[in-house]
Design a protein around this motif. Structure first.
Motif, PDB file in Angstrom:
ATOM      1  N   ARG A 100       5.238   5.274   1.168  1.00 61.04           N
ATOM      2  CA  ARG A 100       5.577   6.607   1.661  1.00 61.04           C
ATOM      3  C   ARG A 100       6.677   6.541   2.723  1.00 61.04           C
ATOM      4  NH1 ARG A 100       0.787   7.984   2.072  1.00 61.04           N
ATOM      5  NH2 ARG A 100       0.424   7.428   4.268  1.00 61.04           N
ATOM      6  N   ARG A 101       6.628   5.524   3.557  1.00 60.28           N
ATOM      7  CA  ARG A 101       7.675   5.354   4.579  1.00 60.28           C
ATOM      8  C   ARG A 101       9.032   5.070   3.934  1.00 60.28           C
ATOM      9  NH1 ARG A 101       7.041   4.132   9.830  1.00 60.28           N
ATOM     10  NH2 ARG A 101       8.346   2.268   9.730  1.00 60.28           N
ATOM     11  N   ARG A 102       9.051   4.343   2.832  1.00 56.83           N
ATOM     12  CA  ARG A 102      10.320   4.089   2.135  1.00 56.83           C
ATOM     13  C   ARG A 102      10.943   5.406   1.645  1.00 56.83           C
ATOM     14  NH1 ARG A 102       8.294   0.006   3.687  1.00 56.83           N
ATOM     15  NH2 ARG A 102       9.705   0.477   5.374  1.00 56.83           N
ATOM     16  N   TYR A 103      10.106   6.279   1.060  1.00 60.01           N
ATOM     17  CA  TYR A 103      10.617   7.547   0.535  1.00 60.01           C
ATOM     18  C   TYR A 103      11.001   8.494   1.671  1.00 60.01           C
ATOM     19  CZ  TYR A 103       9.531   6.475  -4.317  1.00 60.01           C
ATOM     20  OH  TYR A 103       9.529   5.918  -5.571  1.00 60.01           O
ATOM     21  N   THR A 104      10.248   8.477   2.769  1.00 60.34           N
ATOM     22  CA  THR A 104      10.590   9.333   3.907  1.00 60.34           C
ATOM     23  C   THR A 104      11.965   8.995   4.444  1.00 60.34           C
ATOM     24  OG1 THR A 104       8.247   9.543   4.493  1.00 60.34           O
ATOM     25  CG2 THR A 104       9.871  10.054   6.208  1.00 60.34           C
ATOM     26  N   ARG A 105      12.242   7.699   4.587  1.00 61.58           N
ATOM     27  CA  ARG A 105      13.554   7.285   5.086  1.00 61.58           C
ATOM     28  C   ARG A 105      14.652   7.553   4.057  1.00 61.58           C
ATOM     29  NH1 ARG A 105      12.550   1.465   8.115  1.00 61.58           N
ATOM     30  NH2 ARG A 105      11.078   2.219   9.701  1.00 61.58           N
ATOM     31  N   GLY A 106      14.346   7.278   2.780  1.00 59.22           N
ATOM     32  CA  GLY A 106      15.351   7.447   1.748  1.00 59.22           C
ATOM     33  C   GLY A 106      15.791   8.883   1.574  1.00 59.22           C
ATOM     34  N   LEU A 107      14.871   9.842   1.780  1.00 58.64           N
ATOM     35  CA  LEU A 107      15.177  11.262   1.568  1.00 58.64           C
ATOM     36  C   LEU A 107      15.502  11.987   2.864  1.00 58.64           C
ATOM     37  CD1 LEU A 107      12.395  12.092  -1.050  1.00 58.64           C
ATOM     38  CD2 LEU A 107      14.843  11.794  -1.467  1.00 58.64           C
ATOM     39  N   PHE A 108      15.565  11.261   3.978  1.00 55.05           N
ATOM     40  CA  PHE A 108      15.811  11.912   5.270  1.00 55.05           C
ATOM     41  C   PHE A 108      17.178  12.591   5.304  1.00 55.05           C
ATOM     42  CE2 PHE A 108      17.465  11.843   9.625  1.00 55.05           C
ATOM     43  CZ  PHE A 108      16.474  12.569  10.279  1.00 55.05           C
ATOM     44  N   ALA A 109      18.220  11.908   4.831  1.00 49.35           N
ATOM     45  CA  ALA A 109      19.577  12.480   4.864  1.00 49.35           C
ATOM     46  C   ALA A 109      19.657  13.725   3.997  1.00 49.35           C
ATOM     47  CB  ALA A 109      20.594  11.438   4.408  1.00 49.35           C
ATOM     48  N   ALA A 110      19.094  13.639   2.780  1.00 41.21           N
ATOM     49  CA  ALA A 110      19.135  14.801   1.884  1.00 41.21           C
ATOM     50  C   ALA A 110      18.336  15.963   2.469  1.00 41.21           C
ATOM     51  CB  ALA A 110      18.588  14.419   0.515  1.00 41.21           C
ATOM     52  N   GLY A 111      17.174  15.671   3.053  1.00 39.09           N
ATOM     53  CA  GLY A 111      16.365  16.729   3.652  1.00 39.09           C
ATOM     54  C   GLY A 111      17.066  17.399   4.820  1.00 39.09           C
ATOM     55  N   THR A 112      17.710  16.600   5.673  1.00 46.98           N
ATOM     56  CA  THR A 112      18.442  17.152   6.812  1.00 46.98           C
ATOM     57  C   THR A 112      19.589  18.036   6.349  1.00 46.98           C
ATOM     58  OG1 THR A 112      17.895  15.184   8.119  1.00 46.98           O
ATOM     59  CG2 THR A 112      19.703  16.557   8.907  1.00 46.98           C
ATOM     60  N   GLY A 135       0.784  -1.222   0.000  1.00 44.31           N
ATOM     61  CA  GLY A 135       0.000   0.000   0.000  1.00 44.31           C
ATOM     62  C   GLY A 135       0.817   1.274   0.000  1.00 44.31           C
ATOM     63  N   SER A 136       0.107   2.391  -0.086  1.00 42.27           N
ATOM     64  CA  SER A 136       0.742   3.698  -0.202  1.00 42.27           C
ATOM     65  C   SER A 136       1.471   4.113   1.072  1.00 42.27           C
ATOM     66  CB  SER A 136      -0.309   4.758  -0.564  1.00 42.27           C
ATOM     67  OG  SER A 136      -1.335   4.791   0.421  1.00 42.27           O
ATOM     68  N   ALA A 137       0.944   3.709   2.233  1.00 44.74           N
ATOM     69  CA  ALA A 137       1.595   4.098   3.492  1.00 44.74           C
ATOM     70  C   ALA A 137       2.996   3.485   3.588  1.00 44.74           C
ATOM     71  CB  ALA A 137       0.743   3.669   4.679  1.00 44.74           C
ATOM     72  N   ALA A 138       3.125   2.212   3.234  1.00 44.69           N
ATOM     73  CA  ALA A 138       4.432   1.562   3.261  1.00 44.69           C
ATOM     74  C   ALA A 138       5.374   2.199   2.242  1.00 44.69           C
ATOM     75  CB  ALA A 138       4.273   0.071   2.971  1.00 44.69           C
ATOM     76  N   ARG A 169       1.179   5.784  13.554  1.00 42.41           N
ATOM     77  CA  ARG A 169       0.769   7.021  12.888  1.00 42.41           C
ATOM     78  C   ARG A 169       0.482   6.784  11.403  1.00 42.41           C
ATOM     79  NH1 ARG A 169       0.077  11.969  15.505  1.00 42.41           N
ATOM     80  NH2 ARG A 169       1.133  13.018  13.778  1.00 42.41           N
ATOM     81  N   ALA A 170       1.243   5.843  10.802  1.00 46.03           N
ATOM     82  CA  ALA A 170       1.061   5.562   9.374  1.00 46.03           C
ATOM     83  C   ALA A 170       0.029   4.484   9.128  1.00 46.03           C
ATOM     84  CB  ALA A 170       2.395   5.144   8.759  1.00 46.03           C
ATOM     85  N   GLY A 171      -0.452   3.813  10.189  1.00 51.40           N
ATOM     86  CA  GLY A 171      -1.456   2.767  10.029  1.00 51.40           C
ATOM     87  C   GLY A 171      -0.913   1.461   9.491  1.00 51.40           C
ATOM     88  N   VAL A 172       0.371   1.151   9.797  1.00 53.29           N
ATOM     89  CA  VAL A 172       0.980  -0.091   9.329  1.00 53.29           C
ATOM     90  C   VAL A 172       1.558  -0.854  10.520  1.00 53.29           C
ATOM     91  CG1 VAL A 172       1.525   0.821   7.042  1.00 53.29           C
ATOM     92  CG2 VAL A 172       3.209   1.033   8.884  1.00 53.29           C
ATOM     93  N   ALA A 173       1.884  -2.105  10.298  1.00 54.17           N
ATOM     94  CA  ALA A 173       2.461  -2.957  11.337  1.00 54.17           C
ATOM     95  C   ALA A 173       3.398  -3.969  10.698  1.00 54.17           C
ATOM     96  CB  ALA A 173       1.359  -3.672  12.121  1.00 54.17           C
ATOM     97  N   THR A 174       4.321  -4.482  11.489  1.00 61.05           N
ATOM     98  CA  THR A 174       5.224  -5.532  11.049  1.00 61.05           C
ATOM     99  C   THR A 174       4.809  -6.848  11.699  1.00 61.05           C
ATOM    100  OG1 THR A 174       7.104  -4.042  10.701  1.00 61.05           O
ATOM    101  CG2 THR A 174       7.608  -6.358  11.060  1.00 61.05           C
TER     102      THR A 174
END
Length: 523
Positions: free
Chosen positions: A383-395, A378-381, A477-482
């Motif tokens: 979105r989490r991949r892109y959030t983590r992937g772009l975290f370093a560049a954003g910081t 799904g989209s939430a999972a 918060r993202a509505g996902v679980a492992t």
């Protein structure tokens, strides 16, 4: 006085039994010594293992003028190696296989024959030249931390003894009843079925060896050892190296960096190919319906037995570089074989992905496994991949903007670095999102995740002994679980990452009917 004998190639090994008479008879069994040719193996092995100490002792001897330092160290190592033969004995009884070892600290290791699940064979260069083998006996149980010394190893036996010894020690597993309450008298010992080759290494597969970091690790180890003992410093100060570096510097720093990278790439590829050939040359995978038998190695050979009764699935490993080359590696998920402890469960080394998938389907007996499409999360999972992937560049971008606001002059290469981080993070996030998925087949759970080290696990439902549904603060918060399937095999747990939380319990119910109902009402 204790009686010692040397076992002969055609000696009879007592049949497995757990009766009181067998226990009494076992005490009368003689203790056996290892092959006398071991006296040539262990002294050399001790010298090789402590070669750095030996080098230091020779250096100290040369500086002090007393060369007896090196001679004394070699003599002590040889004596220690010889003492290991005199202090190592073993006994194969109807109830136990026992091993007594220890030069300074005596130890008795006893393994019930009813618990033996694997007999693995290994032979290094010296062992092969002398006709010897190392035999390791496994019980299919996980050794706890600090129990490495409790491994049952016979080093070394005559290679002529190994086939009969392995067949005798593994025969008990075939004679055990499969159903509780069924007597062994009702289950006659079957004839050993013939083996069928289901996988064979091809020389052309060596092209996949450079697509790993093995060569770089080897170079790093060589360089580290060289500088540790002063050899690297001497080479670096040599006139040949200095002249070559000066010549390249005259062409510019860019040329120097490019030449260094090309040289590193070529050397690492060569070392990786050599290591791959030595480790996996002549590899074969055979199946007799009860045991998977893996044999590989050119200089140092290794033969591993994988009991199908403990097989719980397979892992298809696809690291990024190997995946780009169209390759994969296949491992078995085995009860009692810990992947975290680097215990061998290899089925195929780096090779064509199509061949790895074919062998995977043959081993688990399900041709659907390789071709079935995996469902996305799904989209939430994603979105989490892109959030983590772009975290370093954003910081980094925020840091640069804050610095710019305070009047700090930002060099151009800093903005280029942020752009590189953003592009790399986006590519990594895309690949991780594309690789994330799972599927449920009757009796099987398939899960895949990762990018740089992507793995696809096919886990048998009968091997699952428990479930964990984990939700971190950000996952909630993202509505996902492992969802983690616990198993005594392999790594001990296999995760379906960032599944929509509302689908967690239906997944558990689909794999293990009835398990989801236990917890579904407690959410």
């Amino acid at each position: 006085m204790t009686e010692y004998q040397e076992i002969e190639p055609m000696v009879d090994i007592p049949a497995e039994s757990e009766s009181a008479a067998a226990e009494a008879a076992e005490q009368e069994q003689p203790w056996l010594r290892l092959d006398r040719r071991m006296l040539l193996v262990h002294p050399v092995n001790e010298v090789v293992k402590l070669l750095p100490v030996l080098v230091v002792s020779f250096i100290l001897g040369s500086q002090s003028g007393n060369h007896l330092w090196g001679v004394a160290v070699v003599t002590l190592l040889v004596i220690f190696g010889l003492l290991r033969w005199f202090t190592t004995t073993y006994r194969i009884g109807p109830v136990h296989v026992q091993l007594r070892t220890g030069v300074f600290q005596k130890k008795l290791l006893s393994v019930p024959r009813s618990r033996i699940r694997s007999v693995d064979v290994e032979a290094g260069v010296m062992h092969r030249l002398l006709g010897l083998s190392i035999v390791r006996i496994g019980t299919g149980q996980r050794a706890g931390k600090g129990h490495e010394s409790n491994k049952f190893e016979l080093n070394a036996l005559s290679s002529a003894l190994v086939p009969d010894l392995r067949a005798a020690l593994l025969a008990g597993a075939r004679s055990k009843p499969e159903k509780p309450g069924q007597s062994t008298s009702e289950t006659p010992l079957p004839q050993e079925p013939s083996e069928t080759e289901i996988g064979h290494w091809q020389p052309s597969w060596v092209r996949y060896a450079p697509f790993s970091f093995t060569g770089i690790f080897i170079i790093a180890a060589i360089v580290g050892i060289a500088f540790q003992y002063g050899v690297g410093s001497a080479i670096a100060r040599s006139s040949a190296v200095s002249t070559s570096v000066d010549s390249l510097e005259s062409l510019g720093v860019t040329v120097l960096v490019v030449v260094a990278l090309v040289a590193l790439l070529v050397l690492s590829s060569i070392f990786a190919c050599v290591q791959y050939l030595i480790a996996f040359g002549n590899m074969t995978l055979t199946d007799n319906g009860r045991i998977l038998h893996v044999s590989h190695g050119l200089l140092k050979t290794r033969q591993t037995t994988l009991d199908r009764a403990r097989l719980r699935g397979t892992t298809l490993k696809e690291p990024l570089l190997l995946r780009l080359a169209g390759g994969a590696r296949l491992d078995a998920i085995m009860t009692g074989v810990s992947a975290e402890k680097k215990e061998s469960s290899l089925l195929l080394p780096q090779g064509p992905r199509a061949e790895a998938e074919r062998v995977m389907a043959t081993v688990i007996g399900d041709t659907r496994q390789a071709s079935i499409p995996l469902g996305g999360h799904g989209s939430a999972a994603r979105r989490r991949r892109y959030t983590r992937g772009l975290f370093a560049a954003g910081t980094a971008l925020v840091a640069l903007l804050v610095s710019l606001a305070f009047g700090v002059q930002i060099p151009v290469y800093a903005w280029v670095g942020v752009a590189v981080l953003a592009v790399g993070g986006t590519a990594l996030a895309y690949d991780r999102a594309k690789g994330l998925g799972h599927a449920v087949l009757p009796g099987w759970l398939i899960t895949r995740s990762g990018s740089l080290d992507r793995k696809r696990h096919s886990l048998e439902a009968d091997g699952v002994i428990g479930w964990t549904v984990r939700e971190t603060f950000f996952q909630r918060r993202a509505g996902v679980a492992t969802v983690i399937a616990a198993t005594p095999a392999g790594t001990g747990g296999y995760a379906v990452i960032d599944l929509p939380a509302q689908d967690s319990w239906s997944l558990i119910e689909a794999v293990t009917p009835g398990a989801g109902d236990v917890w579904a009402d407690r959410r």
